[in-house]
Design a protein around this motif. Structure first.
Motif, PDB file in Angstrom:
ATOM      1  N   ARG A   5       0.873  -1.039   0.012  1.00  0.00           N
ATOM      2  CA  ARG A   5       0.006  -0.109   0.017  1.00  0.00           C
ATOM      3  C   ARG A   5       0.720   1.322   0.181  1.00  0.00           C
ATOM      4  O   ARG A   5       2.132   1.277   0.111  1.00  0.00           O
ATOM      5  CB  ARG A   5      -0.899  -0.129   1.056  1.00  0.00           C
ATOM      6  N   THR A   6       0.210   2.422  -0.144  1.00  0.00           N
ATOM      7  CA  THR A   6       1.083   3.737  -0.225  1.00  0.00           C
ATOM      8  C   THR A   6       1.559   4.246   0.679  1.00  0.00           C
ATOM      9  O   THR A   6       1.053   3.765   2.034  1.00  0.00           O
ATOM     10  CB  THR A   6      -0.014   4.725  -1.058  1.00  0.00           C
ATOM     11  N   LEU A   7       2.410   5.176   1.056  1.00  0.00           N
ATOM     12  CA  LEU A   7       2.867   5.865   2.137  1.00  0.00           C
ATOM     13  C   LEU A   7       1.368   6.558   2.893  1.00  0.00           C
ATOM     14  O   LEU A   7       1.457   6.842   4.010  1.00  0.00           O
ATOM     15  CB  LEU A   7       3.731   6.874   1.816  1.00  0.00           C
ATOM     16  N   HIS A   8       0.667   6.964   2.059  1.00  0.00           N
ATOM     17  CA  HIS A   8      -0.382   7.749   2.685  1.00  0.00           C
ATOM     18  C   HIS A   8      -1.408   6.623   3.547  1.00  0.00           C
ATOM     19  O   HIS A   8      -1.763   6.771   4.649  1.00  0.00           O
ATOM     20  CB  HIS A   8      -1.320   8.007   1.514  1.00  0.00           C
ATOM     21  N   ASP A   9      -1.490   5.418   2.834  1.00  0.00           N
ATOM     22  CA  ASP A   9      -2.053   4.326   3.635  1.00  0.00           C
ATOM     23  C   ASP A   9      -1.190   3.966   5.132  1.00  0.00           C
ATOM     24  O   ASP A   9      -1.758   4.022   6.113  1.00  0.00           O
ATOM     25  CB  ASP A   9      -2.178   2.949   2.952  1.00  0.00           C
ATOM     26  N   ALA A  10       0.097   4.002   5.121  1.00  0.00           N
ATOM     27  CA  ALA A  10       0.950   3.791   5.919  1.00  0.00           C
ATOM     28  C   ALA A  10       0.803   4.690   7.109  1.00  0.00           C
ATOM     29  O   ALA A  10       0.699   4.363   8.446  1.00  0.00           O
ATOM     30  CB  ALA A  10       2.381   3.651   5.422  1.00  0.00           C
ATOM     31  N   VAL A  11       1.101   6.152   6.735  1.00  0.00           N
ATOM     32  CA  VAL A  11       0.740   7.106   7.743  1.00  0.00           C
ATOM     33  C   VAL A  11      -0.519   7.207   8.205  1.00  0.00           C
ATOM     34  O   VAL A  11      -0.821   7.598   9.548  1.00  0.00           O
ATOM     35  CB  VAL A  11       1.387   8.421   7.245  1.00  0.00           C
ATOM     36  N   THR A  12      -1.494   7.019   7.688  1.00  0.00           N
ATOM     37  CA  THR A  12      -2.816   6.792   8.116  1.00  0.00           C
ATOM     38  C   THR A  12      -2.753   5.623   9.323  1.00  0.00           C
ATOM     39  O   THR A  12      -3.655   6.030  10.300  1.00  0.00           O
ATOM     40  CB  THR A  12      -3.830   6.527   6.920  1.00  0.00           C
ATOM     41  N   ALA A  13      -2.250   4.486   8.890  1.00  0.00           N
ATOM     42  CA  ALA A  13      -2.355   3.546   9.754  1.00  0.00           C
ATOM     43  C   ALA A  13      -1.492   3.752  11.232  1.00  0.00           C
ATOM     44  O   ALA A  13      -2.234   3.681  12.412  1.00  0.00           O
ATOM     45  CB  ALA A  13      -1.935   2.262   9.216  1.00  0.00           C
ATOM     46  N   TYR A  14      -0.411   4.510  10.976  1.00  0.00           N
ATOM     47  CA  TYR A  14       0.280   5.115  12.090  1.00  0.00           C
ATOM     48  C   TYR A  14      -0.522   5.839  13.065  1.00  0.00           C
ATOM     49  O   TYR A  14      -0.629   5.762  14.163  1.00  0.00           O
ATOM     50  CB  TYR A  14       1.317   5.740  11.676  1.00  0.00           C
ATOM     51  N   HIS A  15      -1.319   6.940  12.624  1.00  0.00           N
ATOM     52  CA  HIS A  15      -2.034   7.839  13.295  1.00  0.00           C
ATOM     53  C   HIS A  15      -3.279   7.045  13.961  1.00  0.00           C
ATOM     54  O   HIS A  15      -3.706   7.608  14.736  1.00  0.00           O
ATOM     55  CB  HIS A  15      -2.231   9.106  12.547  1.00  0.00           C
ATOM     56  N   SER A  16      -3.797   6.119  12.993  1.00  0.00           N
ATOM     57  CA  SER A  16      -5.266   5.602  13.437  1.00  0.00           C
ATOM     58  C   SER A  16      -4.725   4.930  14.917  1.00  0.00           C
ATOM     59  O   SER A  16      -5.584   4.816  15.909  1.00  0.00           O
ATOM     60  CB  SER A  16      -5.613   4.722  12.564  1.00  0.00           C
ATOM     61  N   VAL A  17      -3.633   4.226  15.122  1.00  0.00           N
ATOM     62  CA  VAL A  17      -3.265   3.392  15.940  1.00  0.00           C
ATOM     63  C   VAL A  17      -3.043   4.252  17.337  1.00  0.00           C
ATOM     64  O   VAL A  17      -3.401   4.164  18.339  1.00  0.00           O
ATOM     65  CB  VAL A  17      -1.980   2.589  15.912  1.00  0.00           C
ATOM     66  N   LEU A  18      -2.410   5.470  16.974  1.00  0.00           N
ATOM     67  CA  LEU A  18      -2.093   6.472  18.029  1.00  0.00           C
ATOM     68  C   LEU A  18      -3.227   7.250  18.695  1.00  0.00           C
ATOM     69  O   LEU A  18      -3.459   7.282  19.896  1.00  0.00           O
ATOM     70  CB  LEU A  18      -1.466   7.612  17.589  1.00  0.00           C
ATOM     71  N   LEU A  19      -4.420   7.248  17.701  1.00  0.00           N
ATOM     72  CA  LEU A  19      -5.666   8.108  18.142  1.00  0.00           C
ATOM     73  C   LEU A  19      -6.391   7.047  18.990  1.00  0.00           C
ATOM     74  O   LEU A  19      -6.936   7.529  20.046  1.00  0.00           O
ATOM     75  CB  LEU A  19      -6.221   8.628  16.650  1.00  0.00           C
ATOM     76  N   ASN A  20      -6.400   5.977  18.414  1.00  0.00           N
ATOM     77  CA  ASN A  20      -7.249   4.815  19.281  1.00  0.00           C
ATOM     78  C   ASN A  20      -6.738   4.620  20.588  1.00  0.00           C
ATOM     79  O   ASN A  20      -7.290   4.415  21.636  1.00  0.00           O
ATOM     80  CB  ASN A  20      -7.311   3.778  18.501  1.00  0.00           C
ATOM     81  N   ALA A  21      -5.234   4.718  20.736  1.00  0.00           N
ATOM     82  CA  ALA A  21      -4.740   4.325  21.963  1.00  0.00           C
ATOM     83  C   ALA A  21      -5.103   5.604  22.951  1.00  0.00           C
ATOM     84  O   ALA A  21      -4.955   5.363  24.265  1.00  0.00           O
ATOM     85  CB  ALA A  21      -3.217   4.361  21.963  1.00  0.00           C
ATOM     86  N   ARG A  22      -5.390   6.884  22.401  1.00  0.00           N
ATOM     87  CA  ARG A  22      -5.372   7.890  23.327  1.00  0.00           C
ATOM     88  C   ARG A  22      -6.823   8.383  23.447  1.00  0.00           C
ATOM     89  O   ARG A  22      -7.122   9.196  24.468  1.00  0.00           O
ATOM     90  CB  ARG A  22      -4.597   9.024  22.615  1.00  0.00           C
ATOM     91  N   ILE A  23      -7.880   7.763  22.973  1.00  0.00           N
ATOM     92  CA  ILE A  23      -9.309   8.035  23.136  1.00  0.00           C
ATOM     93  C   ILE A  23      -9.485   7.388  24.291  1.00  0.00           C
ATOM     94  O   ILE A  23      -9.818   6.057  24.477  1.00  0.00           O
ATOM     95  CB  ILE A  23     -10.138   7.444  21.929  1.00  0.00           C
ATOM     96  N   PRO A  24     -10.101   8.040  25.250  1.00  0.00           N
ATOM     97  CA  PRO A  24     -10.460   7.642  26.719  1.00  0.00           C
ATOM     98  C   PRO A  24     -11.654   6.445  26.695  1.00  0.00           C
ATOM     99  O   PRO A  24     -12.611   6.816  25.965  1.00  0.00           O
ATOM    100  CB  PRO A  24     -10.586   8.649  27.713  1.00  0.00           C
ATOM    101  N   ALA A  25     -11.710   5.378  27.212  1.00  0.00           N
ATOM    102  CA  ALA A  25     -12.757   4.506  27.423  1.00  0.00           C
ATOM    103  C   ALA A  25     -13.960   5.394  27.984  1.00  0.00           C
ATOM    104  O   ALA A  25     -13.603   6.090  29.020  1.00  0.00           O
ATOM    105  CB  ALA A  25     -12.220   3.160  27.811  1.00  0.00           C
ATOM    106  N   PRO A  26     -15.233   5.073  27.465  1.00  0.00           N
ATOM    107  CA  PRO A  26     -16.275   5.710  28.582  1.00  0.00           C
ATOM    108  C   PRO A  26     -16.372   5.189  29.935  1.00  0.00           C
ATOM    109  O   PRO A  26     -15.903   3.894  30.045  1.00  0.00           O
ATOM    110  CB  PRO A  26     -17.551   5.027  27.490  1.00  0.00           C
ATOM    111  N   ALA A  27     -16.611   6.090  30.805  1.00  0.00           N
ATOM    112  CA  ALA A  27     -16.740   5.834  31.995  1.00  0.00           C
ATOM    113  C   ALA A  27     -17.917   4.729  32.536  1.00  0.00           C
ATOM    114  O   ALA A  27     -17.692   4.180  33.551  1.00  0.00           O
ATOM    115  CB  ALA A  27     -16.868   7.148  32.756  1.00  0.00           C
ATOM    116  N   GLY A  28     -18.765   4.893  31.780  1.00  0.00           N
ATOM    117  CA  GLY A  28     -19.906   3.922  31.909  1.00  0.00           C
ATOM    118  C   GLY A  28     -20.773   3.501  30.766  1.00  0.00           C
ATOM    119  O   GLY A  28     -20.489   3.878  29.656  1.00  0.00           O
TER     120      GLY A  28
END
Length: 203
Positions: free
Chosen positions: A127-150
């Motif tokens: 896949r392209t570098l666009h896909d690669a850098v998108t995958a990079y930031h997707s993982v970072l973003l998902n790791a930093r979204i707090p889980a809902p409290a309830g």
């Protein structure tokens, strides 16, 4: 073994610079077009068979076979961040999260090494570098979204009263400066099971 002090911001900036230099549509070269971009199966790193799942299959390189240029996205980013090519050559066959863990001290957060592995996977899939850098930031973003409290609030069913004549209301978007026009809240009525469903809102 030498280690290098590279922060998350420095690594991400290096990654972005490589993408900007090569272009978003860049893909890892085909083995026929650039044989130096692949590890020689006869000189395979012991971990390469585990990484590819099949012994003797060429793998993408961090550094070209002649040792003169960085090849894959992660290798190029690490070199841009200050790691010499001859150091990267000694770690051919390792996956991105492993090479970052070995060469960078203090260690980067797991979210960053996982993100680098995701970018590498995208690149190695052709896949392209666009896909690669998108995958990079997707993982970072998902790791930093707090889980809902309830538990998620149960939605309340509502219907628009067809007899209501109140003017529409402009609603402000809570996520930014934009707004949208919708029915006045005074025109919304609780829906019963025999009402046609016109929408739902969280209570």
């Amino acid at each position: 073994m030498p280690t290098f002090a590279i922060t998350e911001d420095e690594f991400t900036a290096a990654l972005h610079t490589v993408v900007a230099d090569r272009g978003l549509n860049w893909t890892y070269p085909d083995i026929d077009a650039d044989p130096d971009a692949y590890i020689d199966p006869a000189d395979q790193h012991p971990l390469l068979a585990e990484a590819t799942g099949e012994h003797g299959v060429p793998s993408c390189r961090y550094v070209s076979a002649d040792g003169h240029r960085p090849m894959c996205l992660i290798g190029a980013a690490l070199h841009r961040a200050g790691i010499p090519l001859h150091v990267l050559v000694g770690h051919e066959g390792l996956l991105a999260d492993s090479i970052l863990g070995l060469l960078i001290e203090p260690g980067l957060p797991d979210s960053v090494t996982d993100a680098a592995r995701a970018a590498q996977n995208a690149q190695d899939d052709g896949r392209t570098l666009h896909d690669a850098v998108t995958a990079y930031h997707s993982v970072l973003l998902n790791a930093r979204i707090p889980a809902p409290a309830g538990p998620r609030p149960k939605e309340a069913l509502v219907r628009l009263d067809p007899t209501c004549t109140d003017p529409p209301t402009r609603h402000q978007d809570t996520a930014g400066p934009s707004s949208s026009t919708g029915p006045s809240s005074s025109c919304l009525r609780p829906a019963t099971t025999d009402d046609p469903l016109c929408g739902s809102v969280a209570p």
